[in-house]
Write an enzyme that holds these catalytic residues in place. Sequence first.
Site, PDB file in Angstrom:
ATOM      1  N   ASP A   1       0.879  -1.163   0.000  1.00 18.04           N
ATOM      2  CA  ASP A   1       0.000   0.000   0.000  1.00 18.04           C
ATOM      3  C   ASP A   1       0.918   1.214   0.000  1.00 18.04           C
ATOM      4  O   ASP A   1       1.509   1.559   1.020  1.00 18.04           O
ATOM      5  CB  ASP A   1      -0.879  -0.044   1.257  1.00 18.04           C
ATOM      6  CG  ASP A   1      -1.632   1.270   1.484  1.00 18.04           C
ATOM      7  OD1 ASP A   1      -1.629   2.132   0.583  1.00 18.04           O
ATOM      8  OD2 ASP A   1      -2.219   1.415   2.575  1.00 18.04           O
TER       9      ASP A   1
ATOM     10  N   LYS B   1       3.057  11.246  -3.716  1.00 18.89           N
ATOM     11  CA  LYS B   1       1.979  10.569  -4.443  1.00 18.89           C
ATOM     12  C   LYS B   1       1.004  11.562  -5.080  1.00 18.89           C
ATOM     13  O   LYS B   1       0.379  11.256  -6.087  1.00 18.89           O
ATOM     14  CB  LYS B   1       1.241   9.671  -3.452  1.00 18.89           C
ATOM     15  CG  LYS B   1       0.236   8.722  -4.074  1.00 18.89           C
ATOM     16  CD  LYS B   1      -0.376   7.880  -2.972  1.00 18.89           C
ATOM     17  CE  LYS B   1      -1.451   6.947  -3.470  1.00 18.89           C
ATOM     18  NZ  LYS B   1      -2.018   6.182  -2.347  1.00 18.89           N
TER      19      LYS B   1
ATOM     20  N   GLU C   1      -7.171   0.824  -4.113  1.00 15.03           N
ATOM     21  CA  GLU C   1      -7.111   0.725  -2.658  1.00 15.03           C
ATOM     22  C   GLU C   1      -8.417   0.248  -2.018  1.00 15.03           C
ATOM     23  O   GLU C   1      -8.400  -0.679  -1.205  1.00 15.03           O
ATOM     24  CB  GLU C   1      -6.658   2.070  -2.084  1.00 15.03           C
ATOM     25  CG  GLU C   1      -5.172   2.289  -2.343  1.00 15.03           C
ATOM     26  CD  GLU C   1      -4.746   3.750  -2.333  1.00 15.03           C
ATOM     27  OE1 GLU C   1      -5.568   4.604  -1.956  1.00 15.03           O
ATOM     28  OE2 GLU C   1      -3.600   4.035  -2.714  1.00 15.03           O
TER      29      GLU C   1
ATOM     30  N   ASP D   1     -12.950   5.216   1.568  1.00 14.85           N
ATOM     31  CA  ASP D   1     -11.503   5.270   1.794  1.00 14.85           C
ATOM     32  C   ASP D   1     -11.032   6.722   1.774  1.00 14.85           C
ATOM     33  O   ASP D   1     -10.920   7.335   0.720  1.00 14.85           O
ATOM     34  CB  ASP D   1     -10.811   4.448   0.687  1.00 14.85           C
ATOM     35  CG  ASP D   1      -9.289   4.458   0.811  1.00 14.85           C
ATOM     36  OD1 ASP D   1      -8.759   5.112   1.738  1.00 14.85           O
ATOM     37  OD2 ASP D   1      -8.633   3.815  -0.024  1.00 14.85           O
TER      38      ASP D   1
END
Lengths: 608, 508
Positions: free
Chosen positions: A8, A70, A171, A193
């Site tokens: 992850d 990211k 994810e 999420d």
Amino acid sequence: MEKVIGIDLGTTNSCVAIVENGVPTVIPNRGGYKTTPSMVAVTEAGKRLVGHIAKRQAITNAENTVYAAKRLIGRKWNSPQVKNAVATSSYRIVQGPHTDVRIVLRDKEYSVSEISAMVLQEMKVIAEDYLGETVTKAVVTVPAYFNDNQRQATKDAGEIAGLDVIRIINEPTAAALSYGFGKNVEKTIAVYDFGGGTFDISILEIGSSGVFKVIATAGDTFLGGEDVDARIIDWLVHGFREEHGIDLRQDRMALQRLKDAAEKAKCELSSVRETEVNLPFIISSGRNEALHLQRTIDRKTLEELSVDLIERTIDICRQTLSDARLEKEDIEEVILVGGMTRMPKIQLAVAEFFEREPCKGVHPDESVALGAGIQGSALIDDKQEMVLLDVTPHALGIMTQGGYFEELIPQNTTVPTHRTKIFTTSRDNQTAVKIVVMQGESERAEENELLGEFILTGLKRAAKGTVEIEVTFEINADGIVSVHAKDLETAKEQSIEVTASSGLTRDEITNMMEDAKDYMVERRSSEEFEAAKQEAERIVGEIERLFPQVEQIVAASDFGRDAIEKARAIVNKARAAIGKRDVAAVKAEIEGLSRTHRMFKGVVAKTH
Amino acid sequence: MPDARVRTPKPVPDRRDPRGAALSSTDGFVLSRVDGTLDEHEIIAITGLPDQLVRTSLQKLESLGLITFEAASQDGLRPRQAPGPAAPGAETAPSPSEAAGATPAGEAPLTPQEQALLAEDVDLEPNVRRHIILTHRGLDRLDHYALLQVDRAADRKTVKRAYYDLAAKFHPDKYFRKKLGAFKPLMETIFGRITLAHDTLTDRTRRAEYDAYLEEQRRSRGIEELLAEALAEAKRTAERIEREAREQAKQEAPVTPAAPPPPASPSGPSPTVEAAARRDALARRLLGAGGRRPALSSAPPPGPAAAGGANRPQARTAAEAMEALRRRYDERVSLAKVAQARRYVGIGEAALASGDPVAAANAFRVALTLSPQDENLQRQAQTAQQRADEILADTYARQGAYEERNGQWADSARSWARVVRARPTDANAHDRAANALLKADGDLHEASRLAQRACGLEPSNVQFRVTLANVYLAAGLALNCRRELETAAQLAPHDGTIQAMLKRVGKP
């Protein structure tokens, strides 16, 4: 069978997991933590730091410490998100050679994929140390709403890190896998999420035969915990200016301290009602006097600061539910993932929207990595019964005349899939046509993401609109998009595999891979040297401790004196080897040192 | 029958996927009727298309290697040649089309192509390979329910479960990074189809639409099948009549050497009892389930009785005798055929009486193949067909509309063509038929004819003009296209689409 790890790769923290003997397990790092900060720094001495150690020195080395890379991965230099990051980051972001983004650390430019590769490499090392063997295959997760360029850039990062990324999965999907793994349930679930940098919502069905089917997915790749932190920072900066008339944003070090404090306050407010932000000597007043920042923030203030962000996530949930053609009561379980879902206000908002208490059994920080590990093992292991049916998160199509976007594969289509449509020429005697492949939901092509383009040539000369071109889009199970264009008249065909561009050329990636490999060799050899050095020094210490006693016992004999000379020579040689950082020489001496040590111990023992 | 040898086209067993060939929708339609049993005439009859069009189409299909014509049977050879290169031990396999129609997919033998595929060097168990091949083969034939192996009443959960079971088998991830060779695209196609089936059947609206479509299709297809069966039966009857007449001729032959006239006689030794039972069953079906048994007794029994050998003229020479024999033979055959035809006329009339013009039309058509010269029968058949078409037109219009929505343009063109046939003054149907043909990449001449007709029926309809313009454009007739667009622009001066099209076509 080769092991596949699940990573992850988070905005703020990363996590690695593996399925061992059928049990998904999170692998702790050397410090015993199950998550590792996704931070990379370069010290003044040019040493690379990744993870907790990078985070700890971030305040003193703010300009050379990268966080939240990211948010930049796979993005174009001129995108609003990058502009925003340039304005608010403590590290320097510059334009790369292909309108991509580069980050400057100690005067060296790094691509974003390279920075992410450093984090991935760290996760790889964590897994290797734990497993005691080399790991080369991984499943890496990305936000569901990532476009193909962002996914490709993430894949490139894996490649640079020496990992064969066998699959990129979403994810929320991964979280659902870890929720449903080994349970024999048939359920429709929603995964909410809310992570450090991105928000995703996915609706899935867990069906019989180990099938997980994604029904719909949506999100916002620029909405996350970082935005909540930014609100707290704004609030603190604003208050400080009211009080002292000084803008703390001007000082990168102050900004970094503010960032840390904001994140800490946010986390604390999930469990306490109020907390204090205390940053002494945050900035100089200009009159040779340091100013301190000290404010109390309570939960209610935080909730007011972030109410619109939470509302945005709920709006996306509503839209996704309707895209899935489902009603609230069709959702049989709600799963919360991502650090932000620890915030009580968010839990409440989600529970209110879905009219259901969210599931408590899923770990918000670990379930995504676990799910990635599960998918990795399902792909490699024939005995695993699990199959994941994923969807394409964005519509795919081509640009048509006038700058319009013509959709071929709609959003939320189960992959693998393929669609065909016929287009015509737009000019008289047009002999070539450019196929511009795009991804997105906007009718206007320019607002969508460009994936690639190619030119179909050799068309028959004819009036406009008379030559027909058949365009076929195909997405395979790996999510790779390929596009074929065929001139229906001549049956001439051309096709490309749309390797979405991460902004890096093949050569660049190869070079970066080499660099990363060199770094690893260096790191591993330095680790090896450190280990040998420690071992050698430990034995040398033991020998030296025994020297006086041994000398006393054997000094009388020539043989004894000779032995002591030899022992001294060995110790000196070992020291010299350590001094030269010669790992092979040090290792070679360890044998002799051990023998000497044993002999010394024997001598001493005999006399007593 | 001295000259026109009626040929029977047969599908090529392992033909390539015809979708790649440049076929018009007419060709496609004709191809879909070729089953190895219907001959040219019968195909013409059941397609309802002009003779020449069907002949041209069959020729084209033959030249493309999609069909073959049965070798003309001479010297009493068996019409079906032994399978050439096949191993001597090979069973006399039925042609794939027959087998696939009659038995579940799993039973049909593999074609040579499929055999080759089965032998490919891939990381799949042989039974898995076979399963993939057979499932893929069934895709075109199976509706969504049959594909998922659920019944029509299956609830959402059942559909989902069935889908998940299949998805777990056919998703390419099941064999991640395994060598799949040519099986990978097959698996992806299967996966795409089962996903479409799932997506359609689990959405209330889409399922309702699909069910309605299926119902329409079942009705019209049932009628087509019934007709094909009836025609086949008529053919068998005719053949039997000829054979029996020949048998009798042989017995009556005055001198030994002359062989009886030689028309081909395929159909194996079918006991008369069995044939009669089959006829009865067919008659019942033609009349519909609720229909009464038709008054079969009114038809005189077929066979030699009618042409009894009482007044046999004295044969002076062998040639004359031979000629007489031939005449008698022909007489017998034609009488028997007429008798049979009358039987079908009886069925047709009964069907009309019971209010089923569709069954009537079929029966009349069968009768007409047995007795093609009967003008009265021709009229009767035409009227019945017209009435049947009218009834079916609604069905076909609904099918056509559904097919339009789902982008099945070739199917839609076919459906609208049926509507047009029944409603020669329905401008909208003509327009949609033209449009579907255009989109299906079909016969542009036919499309322009249809579009012109639509415009002729409603000269001031802008939409019809635009369709016609589009057809011209596709046919490369820029001038005609421009003319239609200009007419349309006069009718609707502010229509942006027309202006844009005019711009696209450019100045003459």
